[in-house]
Motif scaffolding. Structure first.
Motif, PDB file in Angstrom:
ATOM      1  N   ARG A 409       0.897  -1.234  -0.114  1.00 53.86           N
ATOM      2  CA  ARG A 409       0.144   0.048   0.186  1.00 53.86           C
ATOM      3  C   ARG A 409       0.976   1.292  -0.032  1.00 53.86           C
ATOM      4  O   ARG A 409       0.593   2.159  -0.668  1.00 53.86           O
ATOM      5  N   ASP A 412       2.326   1.902  -3.416  1.00 51.46           N
ATOM      6  CA  ASP A 412       1.047   2.289  -4.406  1.00 51.46           C
ATOM      7  C   ASP A 412       0.934   3.949  -4.131  1.00 51.46           C
ATOM      8  O   ASP A 412       0.793   4.656  -4.967  1.00 51.46           O
ATOM      9  N   TYR A 416       2.079   6.964  -6.772  1.00 50.45           N
ATOM     10  CA  TYR A 416       1.120   8.064  -7.434  1.00 50.45           C
ATOM     11  C   TYR A 416       1.378   9.524  -6.691  1.00 50.45           C
ATOM     12  O   TYR A 416       1.553  10.460  -7.804  1.00 50.45           O
ATOM     13  N   THR A 473       2.074  -5.073  -5.044  1.00 50.94           N
ATOM     14  CA  THR A 473       1.699  -3.723  -5.440  1.00 50.94           C
ATOM     15  C   THR A 473       0.938  -3.424  -6.775  1.00 50.94           C
ATOM     16  O   THR A 473       1.239  -4.039  -7.529  1.00 50.94           O
ATOM     17  N   ASN A 475       0.157  -0.282  -8.357  1.00 51.16           N
ATOM     18  CA  ASN A 475       1.008   0.553  -9.216  1.00 51.16           C
ATOM     19  C   ASN A 475       2.312   0.128  -9.650  1.00 51.16           C
ATOM     20  O   ASN A 475       2.808   0.602 -10.679  1.00 51.16           O
ATOM     21  N   LEU A 711      -0.943   5.251 -13.259  1.00 53.32           N
ATOM     22  CA  LEU A 711      -0.851   5.126 -11.821  1.00 53.32           C
ATOM     23  C   LEU A 711      -2.270   5.506 -11.096  1.00 53.32           C
ATOM     24  O   LEU A 711      -2.735   6.828 -11.570  1.00 53.32           O
ATOM     25  N   THR A 714      -5.270   5.285  -4.293  1.00 52.41           N
ATOM     26  CA  THR A 714      -5.582   4.266  -3.854  1.00 52.41           C
ATOM     27  C   THR A 714      -6.623   4.809  -2.636  1.00 52.41           C
ATOM     28  O   THR A 714      -6.325   5.902  -2.069  1.00 52.41           O
ATOM     29  N   ARG A 722      -8.407   0.274  -5.662  1.00 54.92           N
ATOM     30  CA  ARG A 722      -8.288   1.390  -6.711  1.00 54.92           C
ATOM     31  C   ARG A 722      -9.212   2.217  -6.758  1.00 54.92           C
ATOM     32  O   ARG A 722     -10.406   1.786  -7.161  1.00 54.92           O
ATOM     33  N   THR A 750      -3.362  -1.992 -12.973  1.00 53.42           N
ATOM     34  CA  THR A 750      -3.175  -0.641 -13.671  1.00 53.42           C
ATOM     35  C   THR A 750      -2.378  -0.809 -14.821  1.00 53.42           C
ATOM     36  O   THR A 750      -1.764   0.051 -15.262  1.00 53.42           O
TER      37      THR A 750
END
Length: 829
Positions: A409, A412, A416, A473, A475, A711, A714, A722, A750
């Motif tokens: 997490r 991710d 982003y 993960t 992303n 990307l 979350t 997502r 993604t």
């Protein structure tokens, strides 16, 4: 139920302990869900994604191989009254199964028959599948005075609630003469944890009585979600094995620059301390070591960081890649290195490089990434132009079962936030492999037969070979290892066992998918070296058991390494997903530089903010299953799994073996076009790919490959997780037949990668196009800002066909028509 105060979910992400009842089923979860669906008023429960635990291919009861395992569901209540009512009803039915239920709830009795228990979240859930007890046992064997652990809390949005939870647990730890060493709170990913340690004597008392852990006050703390081992994120164990020197020709060809490489780093390596003075790495690395991990290393122990830096800089030393201009491919920007590992020396003379026991991995990575991009204590960002972060490590104590790990997490969210691509190794599983054949038969098998039984054994053991955190993960790009290298064959009259005959198959140690919510993972396979095996003779098993053949000699990938006597020009052979991830980072650097050169030379409107999503797409764009699909189908496909076999096969192959050099060039028969943009919720953008007139009415086989990457922000407390879902529909007339990955699975992450083929003549006129529409919609929550995406489209025909039949190649035809459209679209209104 009337007030819709309950819902089911398949993992505890985003829950609160006072809202949860754990339901353990005595049959596959599917049966229980079907029974619940019969209850009027419960059809509003919504969609769920719950895997059946089938009794084949790795999912077996320890006593009855034909029996499906129990499943677990989490029943979420919005208030204590609803929770109490459900539990009391079940307990009343257990005491009196003949009791009458209200008419509207009569079907609930049938559902209860499929349950083993309904209970609150308890001690067993806090340590279930965490490996905590196994870690404690191992540490006690090695005479540790204190035993560390990570305590992860149910995340509370209220600061007061978090402080209260921490205070209660702190008092319990202190009462056992333990200590809290570190705390970490990251609200953006719903993470709150402390690093603690307990005296050896306290832990020994627990381990002496296997049932005593249920009485441990520490594990009875209501705000505690999980107790886990720490410091488990390791690189493969190494020893003082064989090394060989660089040849004179290699030293001449790979002469390091006389001055440090110019420019800012594009790639960051989070790993062990490298041997910066090695002839292959001198003046190529920018080491930033604020935690002074270098002080803990001896020169000969700087193995993993040196090897990964070598692969990122030079690729496999036995397979010299050529760049587009014909020169030897090597990254010409410095590599930023942040040491996060230290040596952990064992009693057998070997050692591992691991994240230290006195830090939380999530906090360490958070600080390391933030240091790249933000000011810290008056110092400027360490490497703000970094676009790729290589993580060739994983946590063997944290395989992905259902719940997204805090580490994944974190990646991710950071990906982003900072527009950076994390390239993560899928993880290595080093345990033995039991084959379904008696030991005497092993030597009678042909190479092809041996390959079949190895594939069957890996599929059977797949539940024990899941992705290792943070490889799930969403992303990031997760890289598995293929059984491939350029090394010479092993020497000796009795060489080890080669498990595979065919190329493109996953390495035997490479972790299996799928990813979170059954997304495709690993994303791609890259060469990770050929891992040979040998028969284990000391385990007393009737069936053949294979173990890894561990050596620093070939085969494998040849990398820089410390010399046993301090030499700076030695190499060794290594294998695994760490290597594959480092190779992906090597190619990512080359792709970013290609995008930058394209921008400079041709004056495109492509800006740097799209480099990450385009690089992510390009790394996967050349991937395919090709011959691997045929081999797996011949071994594993049957009537039971035939309908979903593509989705099943994706857990081993991901999107397939990547061919990145092929993506970086076009030919007369192959043309690649890039697209990019940004979209908000409900928006779409249509890209038109002009069809080459030469293909009209032609029966030759052609392939259309489309890859979309983005990307996503979350939402850590939502099951859907997502926030931004982007997708395209690949339907077209010229190449209508989908190949490889399952068409539903490709839309769960993604990264959507579709390969389509066709060989039936399609008639079209000059000026017609293939339309590819990229769409965007909100998933777990509202989309906070436009989402950047990269799109790569390739059209190709069988090589050698076009020059023979036509005078105008498709590459030139497509290029001319795109150039014309750009000129028209660029005119002022």
């Amino acid at each position: 139920m009337d007030n819709q105060r309950l819902a089911f979910q398949d993992n505890p992400l985003g829950l609160q302990p006072e809202q949860v009842l754990v339901l353990e089923t005595v049959s596959p979860i599917k049966d229980f869900i079907q029974a619940v669906d019969e209850i009027p008023g419960l059809d509003w429960l919504g969609e769920y994604e719950l895997d059946d635990i089938a009794p084949d291919h790795g999912f077996k009861d320890s006593e009855n191989a034909e029996k499906a395992l129990r499943g677990r569901l989490f029943l979420v209540m919005t208030d204590q009254r609803a929770l109490s009512q459900m539990r009391n009803l079940f307990e009343s039915w257990e005491r009196r199964p003949e009791m009458s239920f209200p008419d509207r709830l009569a079907p609930l009795k049938q559902a209860f028959k499929l349950l083993h228990t309904i209970r609150p979240w308890g001690v067993e859930d806090r340590i279930r599948e965490t490996g905590l007890l196994e870690d404690w046992r191992e540490r006690l064997e090695h005479e540790h005075d204190y035993v560390p652990f990570e305590a992860e809390f149910w995340f509370r949005r209220s600061t007061t609630r978090r402080e209260h939870a921490e205070s209660v647990l702190g008092e319990l730890i202190a009462s056992g003469e333990g200590q809290i060493l570190q705390r970490c709170v990251i609200p953006e990913i719903g993470y709150h944890a402390i690093l603690g340690r307990m005296p050896r004597i306290q832990v020994q008392a627990i381990m002496d009585d296997p049932e005593a852990f249920r009485d441990i006050r520490l594990l009875q703390c209501e705000d505690l979600m999980h107790a886990r081992p720490v410091g488990q994120c390791t690189a493969p164990e190494t020893g003082d094995g064989e090394t060989e020197p660089l040849t004179d020709e290699e030293i001449t060809r790979l002469i390091p620059p006389s001055e440090p490489l110019e420019g800012s780093a594009l790639i960051a390596l989070f790993d062990g301390v490298p041997l910066t003075g090695h002839r292959l790495l001198h003046n190529r690395l920018d080491v930033d070591d604020p935690d002074r991990n270098e002080d803990a290393y001896q020169a000969r122990e700087r193995v993993h960081g040196t090897a990964m830096a070598s692969l990122i800089c030079h690729s496999d030393l036995n397979r010299r890649e050529e760049a587009i201009d014909g020169s030897v491919e090597s990254n010409d920007r410095p590599i930023y290195v942040r040491p996060i590992l230290r040596p952990r020396r064992g009693f057998n003379g070997h050692f591992q490089e691991a994240i230290p026991d006195d830090v939380l991995p999530v906090d360490l990575i958070h600080r390391a990434v933030r240091r790249l991009f933000e000011w810290e204590n008056g110092d400027p960002p360490a490497a703000p132009e970094v676009r790729i972060v290589n993580l060739s490590i994983g946590d063997p104590a944290r395989p992905l079962l259902r719940e997204m790990s805090a580490w994944a997490r974190l990646l991710d969210w950071l990906a982003y936030k900072y527009n950076v691509l994390f390239i993560v190794s899928a993880g290595n599983h080093l345990h033995d492999l039991e084959l379904a054949i008696p030991r005497p038969i092993m030597n009678t098998l042909s190479a092809d037969q041996r390959e079949r039984v190895v594939i069957e054994a890996l599929a059977t053991d797949t539940r024990n070979r899941r992705l290792l955190s943070p490889a799930e993960t969403l992303n990031g790009l997760t890289v598995g290892a293929s059984h491939e290298d350029a090394a010479p064959p092993p020497l000796g009259t009795h060489p080890p066992i080669e498990p595979f005959v065919h190329r493109g198959l996953p390495n035997v140690v490479s972790a299996h998918g799928p990813g979170y919510r059954r997304s495709i993972k690993p994303d791609v396979l890259l060469p990770g070296g050929r891992q040979l095996m040998s028969v284990r003779l000391d385990n007393g098993q009737v069936n053949t058991t294979l173990q890894q053949h561990r050596t620093e000699a070939p085969p494998g990938q040849r990398v820089a390494t410390p010399g046993p006597g301090g030499q700076l020009e030695r190499t060794r052979y290594m294998r695994g997903t760490s290597n594959a991830a480092a190779l992906a980072s090597h190619w990512a650097g080359a792709l970013i530089q290609l995008l930058q050169e394209t921008r400079t030379q041709h004056g495109h409107s492509l800006t740097e903010e799209y480099d990450v999503v385009l690089t992510k797409a390009l790394l996967v764009h050349g991937a395919g299953w090709d011959n691997a699909q045929e081999h797996y189908e011949s071994v594993l496909k049957n009537e039971q799994n035939g309908r979903c076999f593509r989705e099943y096969l994706g857990r081993f192959l991901g999107y397939g073996s990547a061919d990145i050099p092929r993506v970086m060039t076009c030919t007369d028969e192959r043309v690649t076009v890039l697209g990019f943009g940004e979209l908000e919720d409900g928006q779409g953008a249509e890209f038109t790919f002009p069809l080459p007139p030469s293909l009209s009415s032609v029966n030759e086989r052609r392939r259309l490959t489309v890859t979309l990457a983005w990307l996503s922000p979350t939402h850590a407390s939502r099951q859907s997780y997502r926030i931004a879902h982007l997708w395209f529909n690949p339907s077209n007339a010229i190449a209508p037949n989908r190949q490889f990955a399952d068409h539903r699975a490709v839309q769960r992450g993604t990264l959507q990668h579709e390969v389509l083929e066709g060989d039936v003549a399609s008639v079209f006129q000059d000026g017609e196009s293939i339309a590819i529409r990229v769409n965007c919609r909100a998933d777990a929550a509202d989309i906070p800002e436009p989402i950047r995406y990269g799109l790569v489209v390739t059209l190709e025909v069988a090589e050698g066909v076009m020059p023979r039949l036509f005078t105008i190649p498709i590459y030139q035809e497509v290029r001319d028509r795109i150039a014309t459209r750009v000129q028209v679209e660029g005119r002022p209104l």
